[in-house]
Design a protein around this motif. Structure first.
Motif, short mmCIF file in Angstrom:
data_model
loop_
_atom_site.label_atom_id
_atom_site.label_comp_id
_atom_site.label_asym_id
_atom_site.label_seq_id
_atom_site.Cartn_x
_atom_site.Cartn_y
_atom_site.Cartn_z
N UNK A 1 -16.06 42.83 -15.10
CA UNK A 1 -15.02 42.24 -14.28
C UNK A 1 -14.97 40.73 -14.56
N UNK A 2 -13.79 40.24 -14.83
CA UNK A 2 -13.58 38.82 -15.13
C UNK A 2 -13.75 37.97 -13.87
N UNK A 3 -14.52 36.88 -13.96
CA UNK A 3 -14.65 35.99 -12.80
C UNK A 3 -13.36 35.19 -12.59
N UNK A 4 -13.04 34.95 -11.33
CA UNK A 4 -11.79 34.27 -10.96
C UNK A 4 -12.09 33.05 -10.10
N UNK A 5 -11.38 31.96 -10.40
CA UNK A 5 -11.41 30.77 -9.57
C UNK A 5 -10.06 30.65 -8.88
N UNK A 6 -10.06 30.72 -7.54
CA UNK A 6 -8.84 30.49 -6.76
C UNK A 6 -8.71 28.98 -6.59
N UNK A 7 -7.60 28.43 -7.09
CA UNK A 7 -7.45 26.98 -7.19
C UNK A 7 -6.34 26.43 -6.30
N UNK A 8 -6.73 25.49 -5.45
CA UNK A 8 -5.82 24.70 -4.65
C UNK A 8 -5.60 23.36 -5.38
N UNK A 9 -4.52 22.67 -5.09
CA UNK A 9 -4.27 21.37 -5.72
C UNK A 9 -4.54 20.21 -4.76
N UNK A 10 -3.84 20.21 -3.61
CA UNK A 10 -3.90 19.09 -2.68
C UNK A 10 -5.28 19.00 -2.03
N UNK A 11 -5.87 17.81 -2.11
CA UNK A 11 -7.21 17.62 -1.58
C UNK A 11 -8.30 18.08 -2.54
N UNK A 12 -7.89 18.56 -3.72
CA UNK A 12 -8.84 19.03 -4.74
C UNK A 12 -8.57 18.29 -6.06
N UNK A 13 -7.39 18.46 -6.61
CA UNK A 13 -7.06 17.82 -7.89
C UNK A 13 -6.42 16.44 -7.72
N UNK A 14 -6.07 16.10 -6.51
CA UNK A 14 -5.54 14.79 -6.14
C UNK A 14 -5.63 14.68 -4.62
N UNK A 15 -5.30 13.52 -4.03
CA UNK A 15 -5.38 13.40 -2.57
C UNK A 15 -4.56 14.47 -1.84
N UNK A 16 -4.97 14.74 -0.61
CA UNK A 16 -4.40 15.86 0.14
C UNK A 16 -2.96 15.65 0.60
N UNK A 17 -2.56 14.43 0.88
CA UNK A 17 -1.23 14.20 1.45
C UNK A 17 -0.19 14.06 0.35
N UNK A 18 0.40 15.19 -0.03
CA UNK A 18 1.44 15.23 -1.06
C UNK A 18 2.70 15.77 -0.41
N UNK A 19 3.82 15.10 -0.68
CA UNK A 19 5.08 15.51 -0.05
C UNK A 19 6.22 15.47 -1.06
#
Length: 190
Positions: A1-19
């Motif tokens: 079984x292939x391992x999976x990473x569930x990826x969020x962007x805001x607050x992870x790859x850049x600051x959380x407050x994106x609009x």
């Protein structure tokens, strides 16, 4: 079984407050009391470096960007090396129309639908995560630094190593040890 990473962007790859604004619905921007010129996805190169030794890890997008901006647009914002790993999103079908109460519920539902048993989430949204499932979550708690928060990249690397080796992720969390109370020590109850 292939391992999976569930990826969020805001607050992870850049600051959380994106609009986005009504006048520029396809131009997300970082806010900090107002629009800034802070770069979006600034930590994507760091994520690329962390994932490099783990060639088998696939990515499922769990970011709300997919719901707001669409899957194709969201995918195209990622660098090519990350884009090649993406196999889908949690925001499809029924989940897109009727989102679950929490991100954890959405991820768990997606993992069940995909038959994924080896997964890890990189997400700053900790609401609704049961204590017994926290081992599957890497959650930066500094909304501005995200993945660049001290210790988070190392935590992710260690969790990915366990995931890819087929070892239980539960082992990455410190085990609670019982420290006898004074009463237990005095009366020999501990």
């Amino acid at each position: 079984m292939t391992p999976v990473l569930y990826l969020d962007f805001d607050g992870v790859l850049h600051p959380a407050d994106v609009r986005v604004t009504a006048s520029e619905p396809k131009r997300p921007r970082v806010y900090n009391g107002g629009s800034t010129n802070h770069p979006l996805l600034e930590h994507a190169p760091l994520l690329e470096r962390i994932l490099a030794p783990f060639a088998d890890v696939k990515i499922v997008l769990s970011t709300s960007w997919v719901r707001v901006l669409g899957y194709e647009y969201t995918m195209q914002q990622l660098p090519a090396a990350l884009r090649e790993r993406v196999v889908g999103t949690i925001w499809q079908g029924e989940l897109l129309q009727h989102p679950p109460r929490t991100r954890y519920d959405a991820i768990q539902s997606d993992a069940n639908n995909r038959g994924v048993t080896r997964w890890l989430a990189l997400d700053d949204d900790t609401e609704g995560w049961p204590d017994e499932q926290r081992y599957a979550l890497i959650a930066p708690n500094n909304f501005w630094y995200g993945l660049a928060q001290p210790g988070v990249a190392d935590e992710l690397s260690q969790a990915l190593a366990l995931l890819c080796a087929g070892k239980p992720l539960e082992s990455r969390l410190p085990q609670e040890t019982h420290v006898p109370s004074t009463v237990e020590r005095i009366f020999g109850l501990g």
